[in-house]
Enzyme design. Structure first.
Site, PDB file in Angstrom:
ATOM      1  N   SER A   2       0.821  -1.213   0.000  1.00 33.42           N
ATOM      2  CA  SER A   2       0.000   0.000   0.000  1.00 33.42           C
ATOM      3  C   SER A   2       0.855   1.263   0.000  1.00 33.42           C
ATOM      4  O   SER A   2       1.989   1.262   0.487  1.00 33.42           O
ATOM      5  CB  SER A   2      -0.904   0.027   1.229  1.00 33.42           C
ATOM      6  OG  SER A   2      -1.585  -1.189   1.356  1.00 33.42           O
TER       7      SER A   2
HETATM    8  N1  SAH Z   1      -0.822  -4.697   3.897  1.00 32.04           N
HETATM    9  C1  SAH Z   1      -0.091  -5.014   2.706  1.00 32.04           C
HETATM   10  C2  SAH Z   1      -0.857  -4.674   1.446  1.00 32.04           C
HETATM   11  C3  SAH Z   1      -1.418  -5.876   0.904  1.00 32.04           C
HETATM   12  S1  SAH Z   1      -2.370  -5.799  -0.525  1.00 32.04           S
HETATM   13  C4  SAH Z   1       1.263  -4.333   2.713  1.00 32.04           C
HETATM   14  O1  SAH Z   1       1.516  -3.495   3.540  1.00 32.04           O
HETATM   15  O2  SAH Z   1       2.088  -4.691   1.896  1.00 32.04           O
HETATM   16  C5  SAH Z   1      -3.654  -6.930  -0.069  1.00 32.04           C
HETATM   17  C6  SAH Z   1      -3.235  -8.319   0.255  1.00 32.04           C
HETATM   18  O3  SAH Z   1      -4.404  -8.996   0.669  1.00 32.04           O
HETATM   19  C7  SAH Z   1      -2.699  -9.107  -0.910  1.00 32.04           C
HETATM   20  O4  SAH Z   1      -1.440  -9.600  -0.603  1.00 32.04           O
HETATM   21  C8  SAH Z   1      -3.714 -10.244  -1.093  1.00 32.04           C
HETATM   22  O5  SAH Z   1      -3.118 -11.457  -1.474  1.00 32.04           O
HETATM   23  C9  SAH Z   1      -4.288 -10.353   0.293  1.00 32.04           C
HETATM   24  N2  SAH Z   1      -5.609 -10.968   0.372  1.00 32.04           N
HETATM   25  C10 SAH Z   1      -6.671 -10.853  -0.447  1.00 32.04           C
HETATM   26  N3  SAH Z   1      -7.692 -11.605   0.010  1.00 32.04           N
HETATM   27  C11 SAH Z   1      -7.268 -12.181   1.152  1.00 32.04           C
HETATM   28  C12 SAH Z   1      -7.867 -13.075   2.083  1.00 32.04           C
HETATM   29  N4  SAH Z   1      -9.092 -13.507   1.979  1.00 32.04           N
HETATM   30  N5  SAH Z   1      -7.130 -13.452   3.134  1.00 32.04           N
HETATM   31  C13 SAH Z   1      -5.857 -13.024   3.297  1.00 32.04           C
HETATM   32  N6  SAH Z   1      -5.247 -12.221   2.430  1.00 32.04           N
HETATM   33  C14 SAH Z   1      -5.946 -11.782   1.377  1.00 32.04           C
END
Ligand code: SAH
Length: 695
Positions: free
Chosen positions: A90
């Protein structure tokens, strides 16, 4: 001064080369630090994020560690970046914005859905106690865990699973951060919020745009919902999210990926292997502790605060066993003599009139007027019922703050047994009476010569009492002990208030000497071979010579007992990491239930916390593992909370340096602890002759 030019120039060149060798790395690090500072100023503060904890966390987390190698240079740019598997890290601002909306506190337990790179989890981990983060894509979960581990975050737990189901085993959470866009707010996540807990989640019927919602769980079980902003996140995919799209399915059983360094060679694991653990204080197994206590004559049981229920409960459980199995007949507490004497009257079913008193009605009332103490006192009353007087266990106070109650007790006693001496006592003790509201003011006035010193008067009274010892003892032995102890207390307290102004050392030593002498008198009174349990704060019962107190010339009852009884004195210390405690903010202030901060990184408490156990009993004197005792013996910080707790200045106010294995013979650990429940003052009014707390 002789100046060796040649040598000097050589040193300069050598240093210059050295600096040049390090320069690349330094520039690199400094660059990132500068970029980070600019990011916080221009992207975060400038856009209105004000929470100091969030700003300082963003200032600390090395974002370059969490982006792909080739993107490190642009790690601090104002945008999300790809991290592989079609996902993104993000944008810094959105992480700060969401963290601020969660109104995080230091002792919170937080769940994140969508670990991705692990960056947001690191930002949270700088602020709160524990972070649980779930990532559905296994490669990302693995690499996030590895990066968090390398960066030293030990309070983050990574789970590879479908986060829309939450993490039931760890619920409830104080805050939940959802880092991916959901079609609706999953009930499964709402259910895992604690009362008062907050969740920030992007929600929208469109996979490309969402509204960021703040959901708060109210005490009545309902939820408040606030719309914070329009945002755009990658989709939340799973059972309670968007449907799984074809080939990005991540099948398999949920598994936790370790972010902690393996504990196998660390000190916490050595502690763990050499202790007995317990889940709840009420089911701690005490058999082996009792064996180690052996035939000690004095068992001193501490507490790391004056307001923690678990310490009181475990201490009571140990004491019961000492009374039942080992013939202990004395419980002597860091309490005022006249008040404790009332308890004694109740537990030993004595017929004599106790000292005139109002039980534990002075600050800090909760220290002894609480439900845990009452439970023990009730038990002791029952236990003593069927025993002969000589076999009954008594309850005594070791402290000296009851100056005026003790004066009254001596006069009352004399009124009954020797009215002529009672009149003299009234006159002599009258010297102290103008100062009843503030005995410290007496000390000051006497010291500066502004008022006459009462030392002679109080000493005379004590001598007179002892002179008539035979006569009085003949009339009533146990009342004589009570009265003479009160007279000794008045003499010591008078001195205590006078020398207070010379500094803490003299008065501290006088107080602990008084406690020790009182204990000895009570033990003598109980006859040869009598055994006593002492209840007082760790700082009184742990050996002062093993702590920084000794550098200030202070000693305590633990050290005096050790010197007098050698191995016959057994000292048990307590510790906790976090929870709640009953304490005041200032002397004479009202009791508050305060949150106890998680312990300092350099403390003994942190070592024990890292064993991940709820409770531990660690033998120190009888521990065969020399490596453990050697390591633990290195001085570290130890926390002490008294009747006052000031978390704002915790390090300065509540930590001191100690060497644990020299301080205690045994250490009992309670990871999370709770405040004692005080008995209200209302319960005090009434008839003290049927119940010690006046219920
Ligand atoms: N917080 C992260 C941003 C992640 S983007 C950072 O700081 O880098 C969103 C993430 O959510 C992705 O990696 C995606 O794979 C994950 N995601 C999507 N659906 C999900 C689910 N049901 N359970 C766990 N992770 C999920």
């Amino acid at each position: 001064m002789h100046w060796n030019t040649e040598k000097h120039s050589f040193q300069v060149i050598f240093q210059a080369v050295n600096i040049l060798l390090q320069i690349e790395q330094v520039v690199y690090m400094a660059d990132f630090a500068r970029l980070r500072q600019r990011m916080v100023a221009e992207q975060i503060s400038a856009r209105g994020v004000r929470d100091e904890r969030v700003l300082s966390s963003m200032q600390k987390v090395q974002r370059e560690r969490f982006v792909p190698e080739e993107m490190r240079e642009i790690a601090y740019d104002d945008m999300p970046l790809p991290i592989g598997s079609g996902q993104t890290i993000s944008q810094p601002y959105i992480v700060a914005y969401m963290a601020e909306a969660l109104a995080l506190r230091g002792d919170d337990k937080v769940l994140e859905i969508g670990a991705g790179s692990g960056y947001a989890a690191a930002v949270l981990a700088e602020i709160v106690a524990e972070v649980y983060t779930i990532e559905r894509i296994s490669e990302l979960a693995e690499s996030a865990a590895a990066k968090l581990r390398e960066a030293g975050y030990e309070n983050v737990h990574v789970l590879n699973a479908d986060g829309t189901r939450g993490w039931a085993e760890q619920a409830p959470f104080d805050a939940i951060l959802v880092s991916a866009g959901a079609p609706i707010v999953p009930d499964s996540l709402k259910d895992q919020l604690a009362i008062g807990g907050r969740m920030v989640i992007p929600v929208g019927v469109n996979q490309r745009a969402q509204e960021l919602l703040l959901i708060t769980r109210r005490a009545d079980g309902k939820f408040d919902c606030e719309d914070l902003a329009d945002v755009r996140f990658v989709p939340l995919i799973g059972e309670h999210g968007w449907e799984v799209d074809g080939d990005s399915v991540e099948a398999g059983v949920p598994r936790v990926i370790q972010t902690r360094p393996s504990v196998s060679q660390t000190l916490p694991s050595l502690i763990l292997r050499n202790s007995e653990s317990f889940e709840s204080p009420d089911d701690a197994q005490l058999q082996s502790l009792l064996q180690r206590i052996g035939d000690s004559r004095v068992v001193l049981i501490g507490e790391a605060s004056h307001g923690t229920s678990e310490f009181y409960r475990i201490r009571a459980a140990i004491t019961r066993r000492l009374i039942e199995d080992k013939g202990f007949r004395i419980v002597a507490a860091e309490a005022d003599w006249p008040d404790a004497s009332r308890i004694d009257h109740y537990v030993r079913h004595r017929d004599t009139t106790p000292s005139e008193w109002v039980a534990f009605a002075r600050f800090p009332t909760w220290m002894w007027r609480n439900t845990d103490v009452r439970e023990f006192v009730d038990w002791l009353h029952e236990h003593n019922t069927s025993l002969e007087m000589a076999d009954r266990t008594g309850f005594y106070g070791l402290d000296l703050y009851s100056l005026y109650n003790s004066v009254r007790a001596v006069i009352d006693f004399l009124d009954d047994v020797d009215p002529a001496l009672a009149a003299i006592a009234r006159w002599r003790y009258g010297c102290l009476s103008p100062w009843e509201a503030d005995p410290a003011a007496y000390g000051y006035a006497a010291l500066t010569g502004a008022y006459r010193n009462c030392e002679q008067d109080v000493a005379q009274m004590l001598t007179e009492l002892y002179r008539k010892r035979q006569e009085y003892s003949h009339k009533d032995g146990s009342r004589f002990l009570d009265a003479s102890q009160n007279a000794a207390l008045v003499a010591n307290a008078e001195r205590y208030y006078r020398i207070m102004y010379y500094g803490s050392r003299a008065s501290w030593n006088l107080r602990d000497t008084h406690m020790f002498e009182t204990l000895k008198r009570v033990m003598e009174e109980h006859g040869a071979g009598s055994k006593a349990v002492v209840w007082a704060h760790n700082s009184h019962i742990g050996d002062a010579s093993a702590t920084e107190m000794s550098a200030r010339g202070e000693y305590n009852i633990g050290q005096l007992c050790r010197e007098a009884f050698a191995d016959g004195a057994y000292r048990i210390g307590f510790g906790t990491d976090h929870g709640t405690v009953a304490a005041a903010s200032d002397w004479d202030g009202p009791m508050e239930i305060k949150a106890v901060h998680p312990a300092h990184a350099q403390s003994y408490e942190r070592l024990f916390h890292r064993t991940l156990q709820s409770g531990l009993i660690l033998p120190l004197r009888h521990n065969q593992n020399l490596e453990l005792i050697g390591e633990l013996g290195q001085p570290r910080l130890e926390r002490a909370i008294g009747v006052i707790y000031r978390p704002e200045t915790e390090l300065a106010s509540h930590y001191f340096e100690a060497s644990l294995p020299r301080q205690f013979d045994e250490y009992i650990w309670v990871d999370e602890s709770t405040a004692v429940t005080p008995l209200t003052t209302g319960e005090l009014t009434g008839v003290p002759d049927t119940y010690p707390f006046g219920v």
